[in-house]
Design an enzyme around this catalytic site. Structure first.
Site, mmCIF file in Angstrom:
data_model
loop_
_atom_site.group_PDB
_atom_site.id
_atom_site.type_symbol
_atom_site.label_atom_id
_atom_site.label_comp_id
_atom_site.label_asym_id
_atom_site.label_seq_id
_atom_site.Cartn_x
_atom_site.Cartn_y
_atom_site.Cartn_z
ATOM 1 N N LYS A 133 -25.780 22.037 72.883
ATOM 2 C CA LYS A 133 -26.843 22.398 73.831
ATOM 3 C C LYS A 133 -28.127 22.503 73.025
ATOM 4 O O LYS A 133 -28.083 22.773 71.819
ATOM 5 C CB LYS A 133 -26.523 23.746 74.506
ATOM 6 C CG LYS A 133 -27.228 23.944 75.825
ATOM 7 C CD LYS A 133 -26.553 23.202 76.966
ATOM 8 C CE LYS A 133 -27.445 23.166 78.195
ATOM 9 N NZ LYS A 133 -26.743 22.593 79.353
ATOM 10 N N ASP A 173 -31.293 19.352 81.582
ATOM 11 C CA ASP A 173 -30.861 20.666 82.079
ATOM 12 C C ASP A 173 -32.111 21.251 82.739
ATOM 13 O O ASP A 173 -33.007 20.483 83.112
ATOM 14 C CB ASP A 173 -30.333 21.538 80.915
ATOM 15 C CG ASP A 173 -29.652 22.823 81.404
ATOM 16 O OD1 ASP A 173 -28.535 22.731 81.931
ATOM 17 O OD2 ASP A 173 -30.239 23.920 81.287
HETATM 18 P P1 NDP Z 1 -33.783 22.453 87.536
HETATM 19 O O1 NDP Z 1 -34.843 22.746 86.542
HETATM 20 O O2 NDP Z 1 -33.785 21.148 88.222
HETATM 21 O O3 NDP Z 1 -33.766 23.598 88.664
HETATM 22 C C1 NDP Z 1 -33.612 24.936 88.347
HETATM 23 C C2 NDP Z 1 -33.770 25.750 89.604
HETATM 24 O O4 NDP Z 1 -33.479 27.109 89.316
HETATM 25 C C3 NDP Z 1 -35.172 25.741 90.168
HETATM 26 O O5 NDP Z 1 -35.109 25.859 91.548
HETATM 27 C C4 NDP Z 1 -35.784 26.975 89.518
HETATM 28 O O6 NDP Z 1 -36.890 27.504 90.223
HETATM 29 C C5 NDP Z 1 -34.611 27.920 89.602
HETATM 30 N N1 NDP Z 1 -34.730 28.977 88.593
HETATM 31 C C6 NDP Z 1 -34.958 28.842 87.270
HETATM 32 N N2 NDP Z 1 -35.025 30.041 86.656
HETATM 33 C C7 NDP Z 1 -34.825 30.953 87.639
HETATM 34 C C8 NDP Z 1 -34.777 32.361 87.662
HETATM 35 N N3 NDP Z 1 -34.937 33.076 86.544
HETATM 36 N N4 NDP Z 1 -34.544 32.964 88.865
HETATM 37 C C9 NDP Z 1 -34.356 32.233 90.005
HETATM 38 N N5 NDP Z 1 -34.404 30.901 90.027
HETATM 39 C C10 NDP Z 1 -34.634 30.267 88.878
HETATM 40 O O7 NDP Z 1 -32.382 22.698 86.775
HETATM 41 P P2 NDP Z 1 -30.949 22.196 87.169
HETATM 42 O O8 NDP Z 1 -30.792 22.169 88.636
HETATM 43 O O9 NDP Z 1 -30.675 20.980 86.371
HETATM 44 O O10 NDP Z 1 -30.032 23.351 86.554
HETATM 45 C C11 NDP Z 1 -29.684 24.516 87.307
HETATM 46 C C12 NDP Z 1 -28.491 25.169 86.648
HETATM 47 O O11 NDP Z 1 -27.388 24.243 86.599
HETATM 48 C C13 NDP Z 1 -28.675 25.630 85.213
HETATM 49 O O12 NDP Z 1 -27.897 26.784 84.981
HETATM 50 C C14 NDP Z 1 -28.105 24.469 84.404
HETATM 51 O O13 NDP Z 1 -27.699 24.869 83.113
HETATM 52 C C15 NDP Z 1 -26.916 24.110 85.273
HETATM 53 N N6 NDP Z 1 -26.386 22.769 85.068
HETATM 54 C C16 NDP Z 1 -27.158 21.661 85.249
HETATM 55 C C17 NDP Z 1 -26.608 20.409 85.101
HETATM 56 C C18 NDP Z 1 -27.381 19.177 85.418
HETATM 57 O O14 NDP Z 1 -26.754 18.110 85.486
HETATM 58 N N7 NDP Z 1 -28.658 19.238 85.668
HETATM 59 C C19 NDP Z 1 -25.224 20.223 84.618
HETATM 60 C C20 NDP Z 1 -24.455 21.454 84.551
HETATM 61 C C21 NDP Z 1 -25.052 22.672 84.737
HETATM 62 P P3 NDP Z 1 -38.429 27.195 89.737
HETATM 63 O O15 NDP Z 1 -38.767 25.906 90.392
HETATM 64 O O16 NDP Z 1 -39.178 28.360 90.225
HETATM 65 O O17 NDP Z 1 -38.401 27.117 88.227
#
Ligand code: NDP
Length: 452
Positions: A133, A173
């Site tokens: 990571k 991510d």
């Molecule tokens: P994105 O950056 O596309 O989206 C993240 C989302 O989470 C946004 O809506 C963001 O809101 C919100 N967010 C971030 N921080 C916070 C917080 N502190 N409180 C509330 N909401 C928050 O990321 P992903 O969708 O790619 O990833 C989301 C999760 O999934 C993570 O935990 C990641 O590690 C996990 N993941 C992702 C994978 C992937 O393929 N992308 C694979 C496996 C796991 P805002 O717009 O306000 O920042």
């Protein structure tokens, strides 16, 4: 499977005391290891050959960690500095593999927790993938496209030393999507003079990306929920679902829930959540994708078009009554109180789309009460399709969408059966134990075969 005894509790306590001493202040990392230790250490007691080779202890120590300075210039010509990281955790099963996160909260503890989790998750996919990571404490919010490009170029200037198609293959991510992966790939190509399509996954389709990679994590979480519900003769059809987040994982998890006949009631971002009692359908979801992916707006803007929805600033969606919940935003976004509220509202299943979104006490509560899919099983679809992106890059061909989705569905089904095999209890499946032990066994076998 062994019943946990006071012998196990003492061992886990002593083991954790050593881990905390060696890794002080890394609370997220401690949390992730503690959860896995609770499943794996009783299993090792019954299978002592793993203990002789201290395999689990070795799994908690990354192979190596790189920390570096990233200098870039903002729109005012001001020089800015961030800290970049790559944690290469375990390559027993294949090249290191895991995403890059750009978010101000990024630190060593968070990346070690994610890299450690990735070891088990990647093993569950049954693909030849090691675990890593990385990322930076860079905040992409409000940055111009040129600033993002400059940051990515500078980040790669150091990262390129440590990666390669057979060494370490990063992906996206939080804060790192297709745009950023494209910028990182372009810079790797410029520095090395090599078109190494297998060096990053999550690429655009025009230069070696895979169909449904973008959708895979969210789709996979919905598929896993279907598998769990099927054990009770149920499905997502007609179920009320609450989703958190509105990024990559949340968007495509919602998309698949809708396709499977479920009703998505909520989505959120770090400012709050929206609740649409009429359901977020295909059209509404397209609008959310436009808001988040093109306008880079806040989720609250949904209300300017859909007036019957409500916006709850500073709140999380777990207070809305639903049959299934999909935390897809970030770590520790669902605590014990939220878990109690879900159960009180008769929620039957939780599938974690994000990494470690539920606190440890929430996990321990939910796994005993309802169907609970931990992240390393439920969100493994993303890395699985990344693994298949690497295969396609090696073969220099691409598989079609139908084939990719059917492979994803098969992989999620197989992960579910591994969890069911190792997590079988009297009248239920403990998916937390199941995922931890299945991932442990596959990785440990390879580590033992490689000798010391
Ligand atoms: P994105 O950056 O596309 O989206 C993240 C989302 O989470 C946004 O809506 C963001 O809101 C919100 N967010 C971030 N921080 C916070 C917080 N502190 N409180 C509330 N909401 C928050 O990321 P992903 O969708 O790619 O990833 C989301 C999760 O999934 C993570 O935990 C990641 O590690 C996990 N993941 C992702 C994978 C992937 O393929 N992308 C694979 C496996 C796991 P805002 O717009 O306000 O920042």
């Amino acid at each position: 499977m062994a019943k946990k005894t006071s012998y196990d509790s003492t061992h886990i306590k002593n083991f954790m005391a050593g881990l905390v001493r060696r890794n002080p202040h890394e609370t997220e990392f401690h949390q992730a290891v503690h959860e896995v230790a609770g499943s794996v250490m009783p299993f090792i007691r019954e299978n002592p050959r793993y203990a002789d080779h201290i395999v689990f202890e070795r799994m908690t120590e990354p192979d190596r960690v790189f920390i570096f300075r990233v200098l870039w210039e903002d729109e005012k010509g001001q020089v800015r500095a961030n800290r970049g990281y790559r944690v290469q955790f375990n390559n027993a099963l294949g090249p290191y593999k895991g995403g890059l996160r750009f978010h101000p909260s990024v630190n060593l503890s968070i990346l070690k927790f994610l890299g450690f989790e990735q070891t088990f998750k990647n093993a569950l996919t049954n693909l030849p993938l090691g675990a890593a990571k990385g990322g930076a404490d860079f905040n992409p919010r409000g940055k111009s496209d040129r600033e993002i490009l400059r940051f990515c170029k500078s980040f790669m200037l150091e990262l390129f030393h440590h990666i390669g198609p057979n060494i370490d293959v990063p992906a996206g991510d939080i804060g790192v999507g297709e745009r950023e992966v494209g910028y990182l790939f372009g810079q790797y190509k410029r520095i090395t003079g090599e078109f190494a399509s297998g060096v990053l996954t999550g690429k655009g389709l025009s230069f070696g990306g895979s169909l449904i990679r973008r959708e895979a994590t969210g789709f996979g979480a919905a598929f896993f929920a279907e598998e769990m519900l099927a054990t009770r003769g149920e499905s997502l059809e007609g179920k009320k679902c609450i989703v958190s987040g509105s990024g990559n994982v949340a968007q495509h998890c919602a998309e698949k829930i809708i396709a499977l006949g479920g009703r998505v009631l909520t989505m959120s971002d770090s400012d709050g959540f929206i609740h649409d009692p009429q359901g977020i359908g295909e059209e509404q979801l397209r609008h959310i994708m436009h808001l988040k992916n093109n306008k880079r707006a806040r989720i609250g803007e949904y209300l300017s078009r859909y007036k019957k929805a409500s916006y709850h600033p500073g709140k999380r969606p777990w207070i809305v009554a639903a049959d299934a919940a999909f935390p897809c935003a970030t770590q520790n976004e669902l605590d014990k109180k939220d878990a109690e509220t879900l159960v009180k509202n008769k929620c039957a299943a939780v599938a974690e789309g994000a990494n470690m979104p539920s606190s440890e006490s929430a996990v321990n509560f939910l796994r005993r009460k309802i169907l609970f899919a931990p992240a390393k099983a439920a969100n493994a679809g993303g890395v699985a399709i990344s693994g298949l992106e690497m295969s396609q890059n090696s073969l220099r061909l691409s598989w079609n969408e139908k084939e990719m989705e059917s492979r994803l569905r098969d992989i999620m089904r197989e992960i579910h059966s591994q969890c069911a095999k190792y997590g079988a209890r009297k009248n239920r499946v403990d998916y937390v134990d199941g995922a931890n032990i299945a991932g442990f066994v596959r990785t440990a076998e390879a580590m033992l075969a490689h000798g010391v």
